[in-house]
Design an enzyme around this catalytic site. Structure first.
Site, PDB file in Angstrom:
ATOM      1  N   GLU A 128      44.569  38.300  56.290  1.00 59.40           N
ATOM      2  CA  GLU A 128      45.695  37.373  56.439  1.00 59.40           C
ATOM      3  C   GLU A 128      45.573  36.492  57.671  1.00 59.40           C
ATOM      4  O   GLU A 128      46.047  35.364  57.697  1.00 59.40           O
ATOM      5  CB  GLU A 128      47.003  38.174  56.496  1.00 59.40           C
ATOM      6  CG  GLU A 128      48.231  37.371  56.169  1.00 59.40           C
ATOM      7  CD  GLU A 128      49.408  38.260  55.810  1.00 59.40           C
ATOM      8  OE1 GLU A 128      50.490  38.003  56.344  1.00 59.40           O
ATOM      9  OE2 GLU A 128      49.246  39.197  55.005  1.00 59.40           O
ATOM     10  N   ASP A 152      47.884  41.879  54.374  1.00 57.06           N
ATOM     11  CA  ASP A 152      48.911  42.907  54.582  1.00 57.06           C
ATOM     12  C   ASP A 152      49.453  43.370  53.232  1.00 57.06           C
ATOM     13  O   ASP A 152      49.624  42.574  52.306  1.00 57.06           O
ATOM     14  CB  ASP A 152      50.072  42.360  55.427  1.00 57.06           C
ATOM     15  CG  ASP A 152      49.639  42.057  56.856  1.00 57.06           C
ATOM     16  OD1 ASP A 152      48.587  42.565  57.271  1.00 57.06           O
ATOM     17  OD2 ASP A 152      50.355  41.306  57.541  1.00 57.06           O
ATOM     18  N   TYR A 208      51.719  49.392  60.771  1.00 59.04           N
ATOM     19  CA  TYR A 208      52.278  48.162  60.208  1.00 59.04           C
ATOM     20  C   TYR A 208      53.790  48.117  60.460  1.00 59.04           C
ATOM     21  O   TYR A 208      54.504  49.066  60.133  1.00 59.04           O
ATOM     22  CB  TYR A 208      51.988  48.105  58.706  1.00 59.04           C
ATOM     23  CG  TYR A 208      52.334  46.783  58.069  1.00 59.04           C
ATOM     24  CD1 TYR A 208      51.711  45.614  58.472  1.00 59.04           C
ATOM     25  CD2 TYR A 208      53.282  46.705  57.050  1.00 59.04           C
ATOM     26  CE1 TYR A 208      52.015  44.388  57.883  1.00 59.04           C
ATOM     27  CE2 TYR A 208      53.597  45.493  56.458  1.00 59.04           C
ATOM     28  CZ  TYR A 208      52.963  44.345  56.889  1.00 59.04           C
ATOM     29  OH  TYR A 208      53.276  43.140  56.306  1.00 59.04           O
TER      30      TYR A 208
END
Length: 869
Positions: free
Chosen positions: A7, A152, A364
């Site tokens: 990303e 992600d 995350y």
């Protein structure tokens, strides 16, 4: 070659570092896009980082109608895009030939009210947002034997990966593609992800794209409507959106409750007590057992009994212990709320958390889960962060246990674990805010594995002259998890050891009149929690929505304080609530959120969900358009109220913040214009807010005084009138002009503050001949040193600031500053380099050249604009 698509560039760099099995990854570029080449078990790998979304949804410029084809649009690639426009909307030919009405359709690019019903049903096309990255991606895809999507793992990340895959398929339709899902940048996590590749979840990507489309449609239609309802004023565009508007409505609703609140009087009786004969160190507060008296006469009667009392008798002592259980693991919302309580706004929390995640320090940060998965090695994580000295004692105690048992929250999902530390952090290598957030996350993780705390509460009842009084206190008896997680813990209130029948000394009895207070305004942390409760937004978007509401001036005040709606924000919600109430309620938004969840689960399709959203909006738009003028007037009055900074000393009308149509700069002007021409400049680079009461009017000249808040600096207050004696600074000679000396004449360099603009600068007394001028900082007392810079010969001055004296060469183009900037590293060095060359000594010749350049650019812009229209 195996191509890995991530990303962001940082993620590409991290994955290359963690997977590389031979040497170190080699940084390279493909068409100016960074890539990282490395070897894994003899195979060549390349990682490329995108910049978030590489495709952006947008509307075409026009809708066309054909009797055979119906409604359609033409994409930028020349393809026909069918449009499902309802039969109830008028079709060509139209009576009016003015835009948005066209001979064969409707112009939907221009902001016109009649085009809004058509805009709701316009088709959407995905356009390149990052052309250079797409070009590099396609170049690598042509050479790849296989591709791994490593974005992600959430709806947005899956959509970014899906868009990247579409670009890959354009040039390599048959290349094998797989998906890597991970929750942290650790060696074990990344190895596991790439050893257990899966397929890209198209349902999840479609759910993310549904949100993109729905937010575009609602945002474009409502923003254009609110803006066109009342063009003009103090900043034209008035933002609105599917989630933004009901979020604003929550804050406005709370403000209306506060405004409608009628305070009630009450009285309390309190004093101080201590064991008989004891010193002040054992004193404690006591209050009447009734608490609040709503009858003044009853309060006065009770107070008359104890007013002169000097002793009391303990009638009862009750001790109770209560258990405080450890908190649940952090998800995004609870992290934002906890960080907000420590002074970090939700939006900033997410930015910092993202940087910690990319550095491999936390997992995350965008998660709903509050239950650690069984696959997470809790003991290994504790052992890892035991390297941080602050946590070592707690970690040693936890590691000595046979089994670690963690708390469980109410939400359990299978995508990502709750937020936890993945590696030890060094506070000396982190920014203060980064360490503050990491410390909060690490301590929360340890707290979830720790024992409950035991708090002992003591309640003492005392008879004072026949009136019942009481005192209470809490003491942390068994620290438990509170030893490592002190956040939100109240200070111990230790009461002295007393028994029933003991005598206490009493003093300072007071009868205080008070009033009940209105409901408290939301803090950012509380608003995020309320948004989650009402189904508004997602874990990834809530913080940015609040930040957006501040940016468009629907919220006012400082982000760290309570959230207060502006007059404009309140007026918009009041008007929308009257004419289209469903737009302001969370019900409609949460209904659409549920629809998108169904898409992610494969129970519904993107087309059906977007159609449902269009139908909801279309049903509300007719009423809004019908009452456009009513809403416009409400907005106009509110904008003026928000922009007011004081009263004009010349005519008595409001002085308001305005924006120059010519320069786009801000200034303060009188609402009596053109009859009254009073205007004042506004300091640049600050956020301006009015003052209240006596402080709002300058005692010297009668002009308004304002509060100026520079970015990350201490706020200050000034009079807006540059000619006011409070703003006066005498001219100061700081040196002699080097240019004039070389030309055989004498010129003094004088520091001067302009009475027109309030800006400070140094200028030669022969400026008309030599053109020598230097800019100066806007604030701080100046001191001439009599010295000159060894690098450029310009004067050296000292600027006295709140942080102390600042010694500078006034020449912004000094070679020493260029050397200093060049020696900087990373973004900071780059920024310094730009700053050092941003302002230069000006001359008449340079100024003339700049003016000519601006005029030429303005003409080109005007021609281009005319052509596009």
């Amino acid at each position: 070659m195996k191509l890995v698509i991530t990303e962001k560039n940082d993620a590409a760099q991290q994955i290359a570092r963690l997977l590389c099995s031979v040497g170190k990854p080699k940084a390279d570029k493909v068409y100016n896009t960074p890539v990282y080449r490395f070897t894994v078990d003899g195979e060549e790998w390349v990682t490329i980082g995108l910049r978030g979304h590489i495709l952006a949804p947008d509307f075409p410029t026009e809708l066309k109608f054909d009797k055979k084809l119906g409604w359609y649009a033409i994409s930028q690639e020349g393809e026909m895009l069918p449009a499902d426009v309802p039969d109830g909307l008028a079709r060509p030919p139209y009576e009016s030939k003015r835009k948005p009405f066209l001979k064969d359709g409707i112009d939907i690019k221009g902001w016109k009210v009649p085009s809004l019903p058509y805009l709701v049903w316009a088709p959407i096309e995905k356009l390149p947002a990052e052309k250079e990255i797409i070009r590099a991606l396609k170049n690598l895809a042509k050479k790849a034997d296989s591709v791994v999507i490593g974005t992600d793992f959430d709806r947005e990340g899956e959509l970014i990966g899906s868009d990247a895959l579409a670009m890959v398929r354009d040039v390599a339709p048959d290349v094998p593609v797989s998906r890597a899902r991970y929750s942290a940048f650790t060696k074990a996590e990344i190895d596991h992800a790439f050893n257990n590749l899966v397929e890209l979840d198209q349902n999840l990507a479609d759910a993310g794209e549904s949100r993109q489309y729905i937010d575009l449609i609602w945002g474009a239609a409502l923003t254009r409507y609110l803006t066109m309802a009342k063009f003009g004023g103090f900043g034209n565009v008035r933002s609105a959106g599917r989630v933004q508007t009901p979020t604003l409505a929550l804050v406005v609703e709370r403000e209306r409750e506060r405004l409608a609140f009628v305070p009630e009087d009450y009285w309390i009786i309190s004093g101080e007590a201590r064991p008989a004969g004891a010193g002040d160190e054992e004193a404690f507060k006591i209050s009447h057992a009734q608490g609040r008296f709503t009858d003044q006469a009853a309060a006065a009667a009770a107070f008359s009994h104890v007013e002169n009392a000097t002793t009391g008798t303990v009638t009862d002592v009750v001790k109770k212990s209560r258990i405080q259980r450890p908190p649940a693991p952090f998800n995004t919302t609870s992290l934002q709320a906890a960080a907000a309580a420590e002074g970090i706004s939700p939006a900033r929390t997410m930015r910092i958390a993202e940087s910690l995640y990319m550095d491999g320090l936390i997992s995350y940060p965008r998660v709903d889960n509050t239950v650690y998965p069984r696959s997470l090695d809790l003991r290994a994580t504790v052992k890892a962060i035991s390297a941080v000295p602050q946590y070592a004692p707690t970690c040693r105690e936890l590691l000595s246990r046979e089994k670690l048992t963690a708390t469980r929250g109410k939400t359990e999902t299978t995508d990502h674990p709750p937020i936890y530390p993945t590696a030890p952090a060094d506070p000396t290598k982190l920014e203060p805010a980064q360490w503050k957030l990491y410390n909060l996350i690490a301590r929360r993780f340890l707290a979830t594995l720790s024992d409950p705390a035991v708090i002992e509460g003591t309640k003492i009842e005392i008879d004072v002259a026949g009136e019942p009084f009481q005192a209470s206190g809490d003491v942390l008896k068994v620290p438990g998890f509170r030893a490592v997680y002190p956040f939100g813990l109240k200070k111990d209130e230790q009461l002295p050891a007393l028994e029933t029948g003991d005598t206490v000394d009493v003093r300072d009895m007071q009868l205080e009149a008070k009033q009940t207070e209105p409901p408290a305004r939301y803090s950012q942390g509380k608003l995020v929690q309320e948004m989650e409760k009402r189904g508004l937004g997602t874990k990834s978007t809530r913080a940015s929505i609040i930040e957006r509401l501040y940016a468009v001036k629907y919220f006012k005040g400082t982000p760290s304080g309570p959230i207060e709606p502006s007059q404009l924000g309140m007026a918009i919600i009041d008007a929308l609530h009257e004419f289209a109430p469903r737009i302001t309620t969370p019900d409609m938004t949460s209904e659409l959120e549920e629809d998108m969840t169904h898409v992610a689960e494969g129970a519904d399709t993107q087309e059906q969900v977007v159609y449902h959203s269009r139908a909801l909006l279309a049903g509300m738009l007719d009423a809004l358009i019908e009452h456009k003028d009513d809403l416009g007037e409400a907005i106009s009055d509110a904008v003026t109220a928000d922009a007011k900074v004081g009263t004009c000393p010349k005519c008595g009308k409001d002085l308001v913040m305005k924006t120059s149509a010519k320069t786009r700069g801000s200034f303060i002007g009188c609402m009596g214009w053109p009859d009254c021409d009073v205007t004042y400049p506004v300091p640049s680079g600050v956020r301006v807010s009015p003052l209240e009461g006596e402080a709002a009017v300058c005692p010297e000249c009668g002009a308004p005084r304002i509060k100026c808040q520079p970015f990350r600096q201490k706020a200050y207050e000034i009079c807006v009138n540059p000619k006011c004696p409070t703003n006066y600074e005498p001219d100061l000679k700081v040196g002699e002009c080097k240019v004039c000396a070389e030309a055989g004449r004498h010129g003094d360099l004088i520091a001067h503050k302009s009475e027109r603009s309030g800006k400070r600068f140094i200028r030669c007394t022969n400026y008309d001949d030599c053109g020598v001028s230097y800019p100066l900082p806007g604030r701080g007392k100046l001191e001439a040193t009599g010295e000159t810079c060894e690098h450029c010969g310009a004067p050296i001055v000292v600027v006295h600031t709140a942080r102390g004296p600042w010694r500078i060469c006034v020449n912004m183009d000094c070679p020493s500053k260029e050397k200093k900037a060049a020696s900087g590293r990373g973004r900071k060095g780059s920024a310094a380099a730009k700053k050092s060359t941003a302002k230069k000594t000006t001359s008449k010749k340079t100024a003339t050249k700049k003016t000519a350049t601006k005029k030429t650019a303005a003409k080109k812009t005007a021609v281009k604009k005319k052509t596009s229209e």
